[in-house]
Design a protein around this motif. Sequence first.
Motif, PDB file in Angstrom:
ATOM      1  N   SER A  66      -5.649 -85.580 -18.474  1.00  0.00           N
ATOM      2  CA  SER A  66      -4.281 -86.091 -18.358  1.00  0.00           C
ATOM      3  C   SER A  66      -3.579 -86.046 -19.712  1.00  0.00           C
ATOM      4  CB  SER A  66      -4.288 -87.532 -17.832  1.00  0.00           C
ATOM      5  OG  SER A  66      -4.766 -87.577 -16.510  1.00  0.00           O
ATOM      6  N   TYR A  67      -4.284 -86.493 -20.754  1.00  0.00           N
ATOM      7  CA  TYR A  67      -3.715 -86.432 -22.101  1.00  0.00           C
ATOM      8  C   TYR A  67      -3.344 -84.997 -22.462  1.00  0.00           C
ATOM      9  CZ  TYR A  67      -5.194 -91.239 -23.228  1.00  0.00           C
ATOM     10  OH  TYR A  67      -5.355 -92.601 -23.271  1.00  0.00           O
ATOM     11  N   GLN A  68      -4.245 -84.063 -22.191  1.00  0.00           N
ATOM     12  CA  GLN A  68      -4.007 -82.659 -22.527  1.00  0.00           C
ATOM     13  C   GLN A  68      -2.765 -82.127 -21.813  1.00  0.00           C
ATOM     14  OE1 GLN A  68      -6.571 -80.020 -24.249  1.00  0.00           O
ATOM     15  NE2 GLN A  68      -4.384 -79.664 -24.642  1.00  0.00           N
ATOM     16  N   CYS A  69      -2.679 -82.392 -20.509  1.00  0.00           N
ATOM     17  CA  CYS A  69      -1.540 -81.924 -19.717  1.00  0.00           C
ATOM     18  C   CYS A  69      -0.232 -82.531 -20.201  1.00  0.00           C
ATOM     19  CB  CYS A  69      -1.780 -82.276 -18.240  1.00  0.00           C
ATOM     20  SG  CYS A  69      -0.431 -81.800 -17.140  1.00  0.00           S
ATOM     21  N   ASP A  70      -0.224 -83.832 -20.424  1.00  0.00           N
ATOM     22  CA  ASP A  70       1.004 -84.516 -20.846  1.00  0.00           C
ATOM     23  C   ASP A  70       1.452 -84.087 -22.236  1.00  0.00           C
ATOM     24  OD1 ASP A  70       0.770 -85.872 -18.466  1.00  0.00           O
ATOM     25  OD2 ASP A  70      -0.132 -87.652 -19.350  1.00  0.00           O
ATOM     26  N   LEU A  71       0.506 -83.945 -23.150  1.00  0.00           N
ATOM     27  CA  LEU A  71       0.862 -83.577 -24.525  1.00  0.00           C
ATOM     28  C   LEU A  71       1.259 -82.112 -24.637  1.00  0.00           C
ATOM     29  CD1 LEU A  71      -1.814 -85.687 -26.435  1.00  0.00           C
ATOM     30  CD2 LEU A  71       0.609 -86.215 -26.044  1.00  0.00           C
ATOM     31  N   ASN A  72       0.789 -81.292 -23.696  1.00  0.00           N
ATOM     32  CA  ASN A  72       1.269 -79.905 -23.640  1.00  0.00           C
ATOM     33  C   ASN A  72       2.766 -79.876 -23.328  1.00  0.00           C
ATOM     34  OD1 ASN A  72      -1.190 -78.753 -24.239  1.00  0.00           O
ATOM     35  ND2 ASN A  72      -1.713 -78.278 -22.120  1.00  0.00           N
ATOM     36  N   LYS A  73       3.192 -80.786 -22.447  1.00  0.00           N
ATOM     37  CA  LYS A  73       4.622 -80.884 -22.115  1.00  0.00           C
ATOM     38  C   LYS A  73       5.416 -81.308 -23.343  1.00  0.00           C
ATOM     39  CE  LYS A  73       4.173 -82.108 -17.197  1.00  0.00           C
ATOM     40  NZ  LYS A  73       2.728 -82.266 -17.082  1.00  0.00           N
ATOM     41  N   LEU A  74       4.865 -82.276 -24.078  1.00  0.00           N
ATOM     42  CA  LEU A  74       5.534 -82.718 -25.302  1.00  0.00           C
ATOM     43  C   LEU A  74       5.624 -81.567 -26.299  1.00  0.00           C
ATOM     44  CD1 LEU A  74       6.697 -84.886 -27.196  1.00  0.00           C
ATOM     45  CD2 LEU A  74       4.341 -85.452 -27.853  1.00  0.00           C
ATOM     46  N   GLN A  75       4.545 -80.809 -26.428  1.00  0.00           N
ATOM     47  CA  GLN A  75       4.528 -79.671 -27.354  1.00  0.00           C
ATOM     48  C   GLN A  75       5.612 -78.658 -26.990  1.00  0.00           C
ATOM     49  OE1 GLN A  75       2.229 -78.908 -30.201  1.00  0.00           O
ATOM     50  NE2 GLN A  75       4.127 -77.754 -30.425  1.00  0.00           N
ATOM     51  N   GLU A  76       5.750 -78.374 -25.689  1.00  0.00           N
ATOM     52  CA  GLU A  76       6.760 -77.422 -25.220  1.00  0.00           C
ATOM     53  C   GLU A  76       8.169 -77.892 -25.581  1.00  0.00           C
ATOM     54  OE1 GLU A  76       6.080 -77.074 -21.065  1.00  0.00           O
ATOM     55  OE2 GLU A  76       4.128 -76.058 -21.292  1.00  0.00           O
ATOM     56  N   TYR A  77       8.411 -79.193 -25.410  1.00  0.00           N
ATOM     57  CA  TYR A  77       9.735 -79.727 -25.733  1.00  0.00           C
ATOM     58  C   TYR A  77      10.010 -79.626 -27.223  1.00  0.00           C
ATOM     59  CZ  TYR A  77      13.675 -82.900 -26.256  1.00  0.00           C
ATOM     60  OH  TYR A  77      14.906 -83.432 -26.581  1.00  0.00           O
ATOM     61  N   LEU A  78       9.022 -79.946 -28.043  1.00  0.00           N
ATOM     62  CA  LEU A  78       9.200 -79.876 -29.494  1.00  0.00           C
ATOM     63  C   LEU A  78       9.450 -78.439 -29.938  1.00  0.00           C
ATOM     64  CD1 LEU A  78       6.387 -82.337 -30.641  1.00  0.00           C
ATOM     65  CD2 LEU A  78       8.846 -82.801 -30.456  1.00  0.00           C
ATOM     66  N   ASP A  79       8.787 -77.487 -29.294  1.00  0.00           N
ATOM     67  CA  ASP A  79       9.024 -76.069 -29.613  1.00  0.00           C
ATOM     68  C   ASP A  79      10.464 -75.688 -29.299  1.00  0.00           C
ATOM     69  OD1 ASP A  79       6.433 -75.771 -30.436  1.00  0.00           O
ATOM     70  OD2 ASP A  79       5.716 -74.894 -28.557  1.00  0.00           O
ATOM     71  N   GLU A  80      10.964 -76.190 -28.145  1.00  0.00           N
ATOM     72  CA  GLU A  80      12.350 -75.896 -27.759  1.00  0.00           C
ATOM     73  C   GLU A  80      13.342 -76.444 -28.781  1.00  0.00           C
ATOM     74  OE1 GLU A  80      13.099 -77.479 -23.916  1.00  0.00           O
ATOM     75  OE2 GLU A  80      11.559 -76.261 -22.908  1.00  0.00           O
ATOM     76  N   GLN A  81      13.002 -77.588 -29.359  1.00  0.00           N
ATOM     77  CA  GLN A  81      13.892 -78.239 -30.319  1.00  0.00           C
ATOM     78  C   GLN A  81      13.653 -77.787 -31.762  1.00  0.00           C
ATOM     79  OE1 GLN A  81      16.354 -80.264 -29.062  1.00  0.00           O
ATOM     80  NE2 GLN A  81      15.480 -79.573 -27.105  1.00  0.00           N
ATOM     81  N   ASN A  82      12.737 -76.820 -31.925  1.00  0.00           N
ATOM     82  CA  ASN A  82      12.394 -76.302 -33.256  1.00  0.00           C
ATOM     83  C   ASN A  82      11.918 -77.412 -34.208  1.00  0.00           C
ATOM     84  OD1 ASN A  82      13.069 -73.549 -32.716  1.00  0.00           O
ATOM     85  ND2 ASN A  82      15.244 -74.102 -32.889  1.00  0.00           N
ATOM     86  N   ILE A  83      11.205 -78.357 -33.652  1.00  0.00           N
ATOM     87  CA  ILE A  83      10.631 -79.426 -34.470  1.00  0.00           C
ATOM     88  C   ILE A  83       9.234 -78.981 -34.891  1.00  0.00           C
ATOM     89  CG2 ILE A  83       9.819 -81.821 -34.468  1.00  0.00           C
ATOM     90  CD1 ILE A  83      12.061 -82.465 -32.501  1.00  0.00           C
ATOM     91  N   THR A  84       9.063 -78.736 -36.180  1.00  0.00           N
ATOM     92  CA  THR A  84       7.817 -78.146 -36.679  1.00  0.00           C
ATOM     93  C   THR A  84       6.964 -79.092 -37.509  1.00  0.00           C
ATOM     94  OG1 THR A  84       8.968 -77.301 -38.641  1.00  0.00           O
ATOM     95  CG2 THR A  84       8.838 -75.843 -36.707  1.00  0.00           C
ATOM     96  N   GLU A  85       7.468 -80.336 -37.704  1.00  0.00           N
ATOM     97  CA  GLU A  85       6.705 -81.312 -38.481  1.00  0.00           C
ATOM     98  C   GLU A  85       6.570 -82.597 -37.678  1.00  0.00           C
ATOM     99  OE1 GLU A  85       8.737 -81.877 -42.113  1.00  0.00           O
ATOM    100  OE2 GLU A  85       8.560 -79.788 -42.762  1.00  0.00           O
ATOM    101  N   VAL A  86       5.380 -83.152 -37.667  1.00  0.00           N
ATOM    102  CA  VAL A  86       5.133 -84.350 -36.872  1.00  0.00           C
ATOM    103  C   VAL A  86       5.965 -85.533 -37.371  1.00  0.00           C
ATOM    104  CG1 VAL A  86       3.191 -85.177 -38.264  1.00  0.00           C
ATOM    105  CG2 VAL A  86       3.299 -85.731 -35.834  1.00  0.00           C
ATOM    106  N   SER A  87       6.315 -85.538 -38.647  1.00  0.00           N
ATOM    107  CA  SER A  87       7.126 -86.631 -39.200  1.00  0.00           C
ATOM    108  C   SER A  87       8.538 -86.639 -38.617  1.00  0.00           C
ATOM    109  CB  SER A  87       7.201 -86.523 -40.727  1.00  0.00           C
ATOM    110  OG  SER A  87       7.762 -85.284 -41.109  1.00  0.00           O
TER     111      SER A  87
END
Length: 295
Positions: free
Chosen positions: A29-50
Amino acid sequence: MSKLEMDIIQDFITECKLSGHMSKNTTKSYQCDLNKLQEYLDEQNITEVSRVTEKVLKDHLTRLSEKGYSPATIARNIVSIKALFKHLVKEKYVNLDASENLVAPKVELPKVNVLTRKQIEDLMNMPDTRTAKGQRDSAMLELMYATGIKVSELVAVKVSDIDMQLGNIECRNEKKDRVIPFDKRTKEVIQRYLQDGRRHLIKSTDEELLFINYQGEPMSRQGVWKLVKNYAGRADIRVPITPEALRHSFAAHLVERGADIEAVQLMMGHVSPVSTVRYARENRDYLRDVYDRTH
């Protein structure tokens, strides 16, 4: 996120897998959910966790809602995100937890029938343990309440599934096997049944099933249902009661005593923690505290 930043999420998933304290389903579940978060961050060009702020996370959750994801799924995503940020703070990747103020949407779940502790005690005192049947019935009732197992699991329990020394039961079903501990009282009741009552019911010493009926045959689910209903009537428990009520009461009473949601989830065999949340839904602040400590 950059490759380095993506590795942070994967490192978290790997740590979950290696910890031994988390079920495979929770990790998936964590893997699936965080993959969605990763996809959104890629769309927003967010490249740093900070740069992953509370607003970014809320915008991500809003996007999930707009895409038609259910409140239960969004609630599960929040659990996963909170778990990730707890890890990020612990490992000092970030100083502040951007997920701290995320609140799960209300998840409507069917109301469950939970007995009071007095009703449970009254029910447990009904079987006449001077008889073989009474010892069997007492062991069945105690085991259902002490472990939260389903009726289908109860009637399939073998003697070899019970570890009297460690005080646990190995429960098998089509989804996932699990080991559930039980208390000293339940251990004593089962021990008495094994040493006395059961030998008067079995037709053969080769019988593997723990619980059998008058004819020396496997107990049926309907038989267990009638047994519980009969004893509930004799105990003057006037609310509708089925074997499921013992399962729900087990979980509810554990949560009331402060058990971690994930621990209850594992014992109940729930695939999603959202199923376990219902037992604490009457106290939202308490539920949030349990989630924070658990995830």
